[in-house]
Design an enzyme around this catalytic site. Structure first.
Site, PDB file in Angstrom:
ATOM      1  N   HIS A 159      23.016   1.226  13.087  1.00 35.29           N
ATOM      2  CA  HIS A 159      24.322   1.618  13.605  1.00 35.29           C
ATOM      3  C   HIS A 159      24.560   0.916  14.928  1.00 35.29           C
ATOM      4  O   HIS A 159      23.615   0.603  15.645  1.00 35.29           O
ATOM      5  CB  HIS A 159      24.381   3.132  13.811  1.00 35.29           C
ATOM      6  CG  HIS A 159      24.261   3.909  12.541  1.00 35.29           C
ATOM      7  ND1 HIS A 159      25.353   4.247  11.784  1.00 35.29           N
ATOM      8  CD2 HIS A 159      23.179   4.399  11.889  1.00 35.29           C
ATOM      9  CE1 HIS A 159      24.946   4.920  10.718  1.00 35.29           C
ATOM     10  NE2 HIS A 159      23.632   5.017  10.758  1.00 35.29           N
TER      11      HIS A 159
ATOM     12  N   ASN B 139       0.828  -1.199   0.000  1.00 36.48           N
ATOM     13  CA  ASN B 139       0.000   0.000   0.000  1.00 36.48           C
ATOM     14  C   ASN B 139       0.867   1.255   0.000  1.00 36.48           C
ATOM     15  O   ASN B 139       2.099   1.179  -0.028  1.00 36.48           O
ATOM     16  CB  ASN B 139      -0.960  -0.029   1.203  1.00 36.48           C
ATOM     17  CG  ASN B 139      -2.273   0.647   0.897  1.00 36.48           C
ATOM     18  OD1 ASN B 139      -2.324   1.664   0.215  1.00 36.48           O
ATOM     19  ND2 ASN B 139      -3.356   0.085   1.413  1.00 36.48           N
TER      20      ASN B 139
END
Length: 180
Positions: free
Chosen positions: A111, A81
């Site tokens: 990270h 969608n």
């Protein structure tokens, strides 16, 4: 990039990824600016982004965002969608008949938590979504997650752990896990 290694920022591998991100960002910008009824134009740009045609009966409603594209594997009859984001550098696979609600985010890279390493490295792990999964609006799927066949991810859920087949997962509550 796999979950058991880090990619050093500013390395040749990182530079190649960064160049691909810039190219795909330009392509998704063009895709998202097309008139909705331009199915041929949409199909052509999606093929450039993904490196192959959209699978049979696959649907992607714009706006659509991805950072790499070539590591996003969509099976037949996948429905995506509007306003979804796929950060796919470490790989995302959506099995047959997966339905993705609006504003869902898939993230395969991140990270390190350690402040000294955070700006030096990227981490990553692939996401695997089995057949016939339904992912509700606004859900976020984090690196390394596998979602089992027939599972349902509730709207707004943040999925950080594997999901067993034929199960419903919910929840967004944040909790302190570690301090330094």
């Amino acid at each position: 990039m796999s979950s058991d290694r880090l990619m050093r920022i500013h390395s040749p591998e990182f530079q190649a990824m960064a160049e691909r991100v810039l190219r795909v960002t330009a392509l998704t910008s063009r895709l998202n600016a097309l008139p909705f009824e331009d199915e041929e134009g949409r199909a052509g740009l999606l093929e450039e982004i993904l490196g192959r045609p959209l699978p049979p009966r696959g649907t992607v409603y714009p706006p659509f965002y991805t950072d790499h594209g070539l590591r996003l594997e969509l099976a037949e009859r996948v429905f995506i969608n509007q306003n979804c984001t796929f950060l796919d550098y470490a790989g995302i696979r959506l099995g047959e008949r997966v339905m993705v609600g609006p504003k869902v985010t898939f993230i395969t890279s991140g990270h390190p938590v350690d402040p000294e390493e955070r700006r030096l490295y990227l981490t990553g792990a692939p996401i695997d979504v089995a057949e016939n999964v339904w992912i509700g609006a606004g859900a976020t799927i984090l690196p390394g997650v596998s979602i089992g066949r027939d599972a349902v991810i509730a709207a707004g859920a943040v999925v950080a752990d594997d999901v067993p087949p034929a199960s419903l997962v919910t929840g967004t509550k944040a909790a302190v896990k570690r301090q330094w």
